[in-house]
Scaffold this motif. Structure first.
Motif, PDB file in Angstrom:
ATOM      1  N   SER A 103      -3.072  -8.827  -5.337  1.00  0.00           N
ATOM      2  CA  SER A 103      -2.867  -7.871  -4.236  1.00  0.00           C
ATOM      3  C   SER A 103      -2.481  -6.530  -4.840  1.00  0.00           C
ATOM      4  CB  SER A 103      -1.758  -8.355  -3.290  1.00  0.00           C
ATOM      5  OG  SER A 103      -2.085  -9.613  -2.727  1.00  0.00           O
ATOM      6  N   PRO A 104      -3.474  -5.693  -5.201  1.00  0.00           N
ATOM      7  CA  PRO A 104      -3.166  -4.408  -5.827  1.00  0.00           C
ATOM      8  C   PRO A 104      -2.185  -3.578  -5.010  1.00  0.00           C
ATOM      9  CG  PRO A 104      -5.508  -4.859  -5.954  1.00  0.00           C
ATOM     10  CD  PRO A 104      -4.928  -5.913  -5.059  1.00  0.00           C
ATOM     11  N   ALA A 105      -1.251  -2.959  -5.701  1.00  0.00           N
ATOM     12  CA  ALA A 105      -0.265  -2.114  -5.026  1.00  0.00           C
ATOM     13  C   ALA A 105      -0.974  -0.988  -4.285  1.00  0.00           C
ATOM     14  CB  ALA A 105       0.704  -1.533  -6.049  1.00  0.00           C
ATOM     15  N   PRO A 106      -0.540  -0.688  -3.069  1.00  0.00           N
ATOM     16  CA  PRO A 106      -1.206   0.382  -2.302  1.00  0.00           C
ATOM     17  C   PRO A 106      -1.039   1.742  -2.975  1.00  0.00           C
ATOM     18  CG  PRO A 106       0.819  -0.305  -1.221  1.00  0.00           C
ATOM     19  CD  PRO A 106       0.594  -1.282  -2.327  1.00  0.00           C
ATOM     20  N   ILE A 107      -2.021   2.587  -2.776  1.00  0.00           N
ATOM     21  CA  ILE A 107      -1.943   3.964  -3.273  1.00  0.00           C
ATOM     22  C   ILE A 107      -1.245   4.805  -2.221  1.00  0.00           C
ATOM     23  CG2 ILE A 107      -3.281   5.992  -3.936  1.00  0.00           C
ATOM     24  CD1 ILE A 107      -5.444   4.151  -4.982  1.00  0.00           C
ATOM     25  N   PRO A 108      -0.186   5.506  -2.573  1.00  0.00           N
ATOM     26  CA  PRO A 108       0.520   6.316  -1.572  1.00  0.00           C
ATOM     27  C   PRO A 108      -0.371   7.413  -1.001  1.00  0.00           C
ATOM     28  CG  PRO A 108       1.793   6.094  -3.613  1.00  0.00           C
ATOM     29  CD  PRO A 108       0.414   5.589  -3.901  1.00  0.00           C
ATOM     30  N   ALA A 109      -0.003   7.890   0.151  1.00  0.00           N
ATOM     31  CA  ALA A 109      -0.727   9.019   0.756  1.00  0.00           C
ATOM     32  C   ALA A 109      -0.460  10.275  -0.069  1.00  0.00           C
ATOM     33  CB  ALA A 109      -0.270   9.233   2.195  1.00  0.00           C
ATOM     34  N   PRO A 110      -1.447  11.150  -0.179  1.00  0.00           N
ATOM     35  CA  PRO A 110      -1.221  12.400  -0.921  1.00  0.00           C
ATOM     36  C   PRO A 110      -0.078  13.203  -0.309  1.00  0.00           C
ATOM     37  CG  PRO A 110      -3.560  12.075  -0.479  1.00  0.00           C
ATOM     38  CD  PRO A 110      -2.827  11.051   0.336  1.00  0.00           C
ATOM     39  N   ALA A 111       0.626  13.903  -1.158  1.00  0.00           N
ATOM     40  CA  ALA A 111       1.708  14.756  -0.671  1.00  0.00           C
ATOM     41  C   ALA A 111       1.128  15.872   0.189  1.00  0.00           C
ATOM     42  CB  ALA A 111       2.477  15.346  -1.846  1.00  0.00           C
ATOM     43  N   PRO A 112       1.803  16.243   1.259  1.00  0.00           N
ATOM     44  CA  PRO A 112       1.280  17.328   2.112  1.00  0.00           C
ATOM     45  C   PRO A 112       1.184  18.631   1.338  1.00  0.00           C
ATOM     46  CG  PRO A 112       3.550  16.792   2.689  1.00  0.00           C
ATOM     47  CD  PRO A 112       3.095  15.727   1.741  1.00  0.00           C
ATOM     48  N   SER A 164      -4.460 -10.986 -18.415  1.00  0.00           N
ATOM     49  CA  SER A 164      -5.301 -11.812 -17.556  1.00  0.00           C
ATOM     50  C   SER A 164      -4.461 -12.678 -16.624  1.00  0.00           C
ATOM     51  CB  SER A 164      -6.206 -12.703 -18.413  1.00  0.00           C
ATOM     52  OG  SER A 164      -5.423 -13.574 -19.206  1.00  0.00           O
ATOM     53  N   LYS A 165      -5.055 -13.056 -15.498  1.00  0.00           N
ATOM     54  CA  LYS A 165      -4.348 -13.897 -14.534  1.00  0.00           C
ATOM     55  C   LYS A 165      -4.034 -15.258 -15.138  1.00  0.00           C
ATOM     56  CE  LYS A 165      -4.713 -15.799  -9.868  1.00  0.00           C
ATOM     57  NZ  LYS A 165      -5.541 -15.894  -8.633  1.00  0.00           N
ATOM     58  N   GLY A 166      -2.772 -15.644 -15.058  1.00  0.00           N
ATOM     59  CA  GLY A 166      -2.355 -16.936 -15.593  1.00  0.00           C
ATOM     60  C   GLY A 166      -2.266 -16.970 -17.099  1.00  0.00           C
ATOM     61  N   GLY A 167      -2.357 -15.799 -17.730  1.00  0.00           N
ATOM     62  CA  GLY A 167      -2.293 -15.743 -19.189  1.00  0.00           C
ATOM     63  C   GLY A 167      -0.897 -16.055 -19.711  1.00  0.00           C
ATOM     64  N   PRO A 168      -0.799 -16.292 -21.012  1.00  0.00           N
ATOM     65  CA  PRO A 168       0.494 -16.677 -21.599  1.00  0.00           C
ATOM     66  C   PRO A 168       1.378 -15.471 -21.897  1.00  0.00           C
ATOM     67  CG  PRO A 168      -1.174 -16.616 -23.300  1.00  0.00           C
ATOM     68  CD  PRO A 168      -1.891 -16.302 -22.014  1.00  0.00           C
ATOM     69  N   ASN A 169       2.654 -15.727 -22.016  1.00  0.00           N
ATOM     70  CA  ASN A 169       3.557 -14.715 -22.551  1.00  0.00           C
ATOM     71  C   ASN A 169       3.345 -14.666 -24.062  1.00  0.00           C
ATOM     72  OD1 ASN A 169       4.872 -14.056 -20.093  1.00  0.00           O
ATOM     73  ND2 ASN A 169       6.104 -15.913 -20.254  1.00  0.00           N
ATOM     74  N   LYS A 170       3.336 -13.474 -24.611  1.00  0.00           N
ATOM     75  CA  LYS A 170       3.173 -13.314 -26.056  1.00  0.00           C
ATOM     76  C   LYS A 170       4.463 -12.709 -26.603  1.00  0.00           C
ATOM     77  CE  LYS A 170      -0.958 -11.639 -27.148  1.00  0.00           C
ATOM     78  NZ  LYS A 170      -2.167 -10.768 -27.081  1.00  0.00           N
ATOM     79  N   ILE A 171       4.368 -11.716 -27.458  1.00  0.00           N
ATOM     80  CA  ILE A 171       5.579 -11.026 -27.895  1.00  0.00           C
ATOM     81  C   ILE A 171       6.258 -10.380 -26.692  1.00  0.00           C
ATOM     82  CG2 ILE A 171       6.453  -9.122 -29.325  1.00  0.00           C
ATOM     83  CD1 ILE A 171       4.172  -9.656 -31.251  1.00  0.00           C
ATOM     84  N   GLY A 172       5.436  -9.884 -25.771  1.00  0.00           N
ATOM     85  CA  GLY A 172       5.935  -9.333 -24.522  1.00  0.00           C
ATOM     86  C   GLY A 172       5.473 -10.198 -23.359  1.00  0.00           C
ATOM     87  N   PRO A 173       6.026  -9.971 -22.170  1.00  0.00           N
ATOM     88  CA  PRO A 173       5.658 -10.794 -21.012  1.00  0.00           C
ATOM     89  C   PRO A 173       4.235 -10.528 -20.532  1.00  0.00           C
ATOM     90  CG  PRO A 173       7.054  -8.982 -20.330  1.00  0.00           C
ATOM     91  CD  PRO A 173       7.032  -8.950 -21.827  1.00  0.00           C
ATOM     92  N   GLU A 174       3.670 -11.489 -19.831  1.00  0.00           N
ATOM     93  CA  GLU A 174       2.331 -11.371 -19.256  1.00  0.00           C
ATOM     94  C   GLU A 174       2.353 -10.280 -18.172  1.00  0.00           C
ATOM     95  OE1 GLU A 174      -0.926 -12.238 -16.534  1.00  0.00           O
ATOM     96  OE2 GLU A 174       1.168 -12.597 -16.083  1.00  0.00           O
ATOM     97  N   LEU A 175       1.299  -9.455 -18.100  1.00  0.00           N
ATOM     98  CA  LEU A 175       1.325  -8.255 -17.248  1.00  0.00           C
ATOM     99  C   LEU A 175       0.461  -8.339 -16.000  1.00  0.00           C
ATOM    100  CD1 LEU A 175       1.268  -5.378 -19.917  1.00  0.00           C
ATOM    101  CD2 LEU A 175       3.235  -6.452 -18.808  1.00  0.00           C
ATOM    102  N   TRP A 176      -0.084  -9.499 -15.683  1.00  0.00           N
ATOM    103  CA  TRP A 176      -0.879  -9.598 -14.445  1.00  0.00           C
ATOM    104  C   TRP A 176       0.040  -9.294 -13.253  1.00  0.00           C
ATOM    105  CZ3 TRP A 176      -5.861 -10.042 -13.009  1.00  0.00           C
ATOM    106  CH2 TRP A 176      -6.137 -10.437 -11.700  1.00  0.00           C
ATOM    107  N   GLY A 177      -0.368  -8.357 -12.413  1.00  0.00           N
ATOM    108  CA  GLY A 177       0.431  -7.999 -11.239  1.00  0.00           C
ATOM    109  C   GLY A 177       1.679  -7.212 -11.563  1.00  0.00           C
ATOM    110  N   ILE A 178       1.696  -6.496 -12.703  1.00  0.00           N
ATOM    111  CA  ILE A 178       2.916  -5.795 -13.111  1.00  0.00           C
ATOM    112  C   ILE A 178       3.267  -4.639 -12.184  1.00  0.00           C
ATOM    113  CG2 ILE A 178       1.638  -4.302 -14.696  1.00  0.00           C
ATOM    114  CD1 ILE A 178       5.243  -5.646 -15.117  1.00  0.00           C
ATOM    115  N   VAL A 179       2.262  -3.953 -11.622  1.00  0.00           N
ATOM    116  CA  VAL A 179       2.563  -2.807 -10.745  1.00  0.00           C
ATOM    117  C   VAL A 179       3.147  -3.319  -9.433  1.00  0.00           C
ATOM    118  CG1 VAL A 179       1.647  -0.770  -9.588  1.00  0.00           C
ATOM    119  CG2 VAL A 179       0.679  -1.475 -11.786  1.00  0.00           C
ATOM    120  N   GLY A 180       4.392  -2.957  -9.201  1.00  0.00           N
ATOM    121  CA  GLY A 180       5.081  -3.413  -8.001  1.00  0.00           C
ATOM    122  C   GLY A 180       5.921  -4.652  -8.207  1.00  0.00           C
TER     123      GLY A 180
END
Length: 210
Positions: free
Chosen positions: A175-184, A92-108
């Motif tokens: 800001s969700p990471a953009p989806i790449p264009a499909p491969a030709p 969740s946004k602004g959530g705490p670190n637990k055993i592992g790090p907080e994952l909000w916005g992890i992609v990118g």
């Protein structure tokens, strides 16, 4: 006690030792089990490795075409897969670190940069972005991709589970990471030219007689 008695005692001891050794070698030869050339039953997910303390390197697999698979991925199924992540991480946004790090916005997000979390030296050795490709490979076998990471999770073998999970994690961001264009599309191979009716295949010339 004369020397004859001492000789008898020494001979008895020596004979006993020889007898014990013969029994030992005979028993080992009798009960030695030869390892079969082919395993009778393979347990899926168990890989025989040398005891080096690290995970087994995952088999190389082709990266998905993210521009094609992400729009079709199931975010709801990815949220279900994420329950496994939430045992050690908050998403969740602004959530705490637990055993592992907080994952909000992890992609990118650059690797090992969540404020306040103590990363392993292995994870902290570089700060390249967590791209779709990087997360896809890491989530299959964390210990193999980053040897020495504190993350003890065995990994997600299913490519579909990882794709759906990434589709869900992508949405957990301001800001969700953009989806790449499909491969030709690859061009189709040209069909072979049909033979003309009545044509006979050419024959190689006959070499001159010497």
């Amino acid at each position: 006690m004369d020397s004859w008695e001492w000789n008898k005692i020494a001979g008895a001891v020596l004979g006993t030792l020889i007898f014990v050794l013969v029994i030992k070698f005979g028993t080992e030869a009798l009960f030695e089990v030869e390892k079969p050339a082919k395993e009778a039953y393979h347990v899926e997910g168990v890989v025989e490795t040398a005891s080096t303390g690290g995970g087994a390197a995952p088999a190389e697999e082709a990266m998905p075409d993210w521009g094609t698979v992400l729009p079709k991925a199931s975010v709801s199924d990815g949220k279900t897969v994420a329950i496994k992540c939430e045992q050690c991480h908050d998403i969740s946004k602004g959530g705490p670190n637990k055993i592992g790090p907080e994952l909000w916005g992890i992609v990118g997000r650059p690797r090992a940069t969540e404020a306040g979390f103590s990363y392993s030296s292995a994870m902290n050795s570089e700060h390249a972005a967590w791209t779709y490709d990087a997360l896809f490979k890491y989530l299959k076998s964390p210990q193999a991709i980053v040897p020495g990471t504190k993350m003890s999770f065995a990994g997600l073998h299913s490519a579909d589970d990882r794709i759906n999970l990434l589709a869900y994690l992508r949405t957990q961001s301001d800001s969700p990471a953009p989806i790449p264009a499909p491969a030709p599309a690859k061009p189709a191979a040209a069909p072979a030219a049909p033979a003309k009716p009545g044509a006979t295949p050419a024959t190689p010339p006959t070499p001159p007689k010497k």
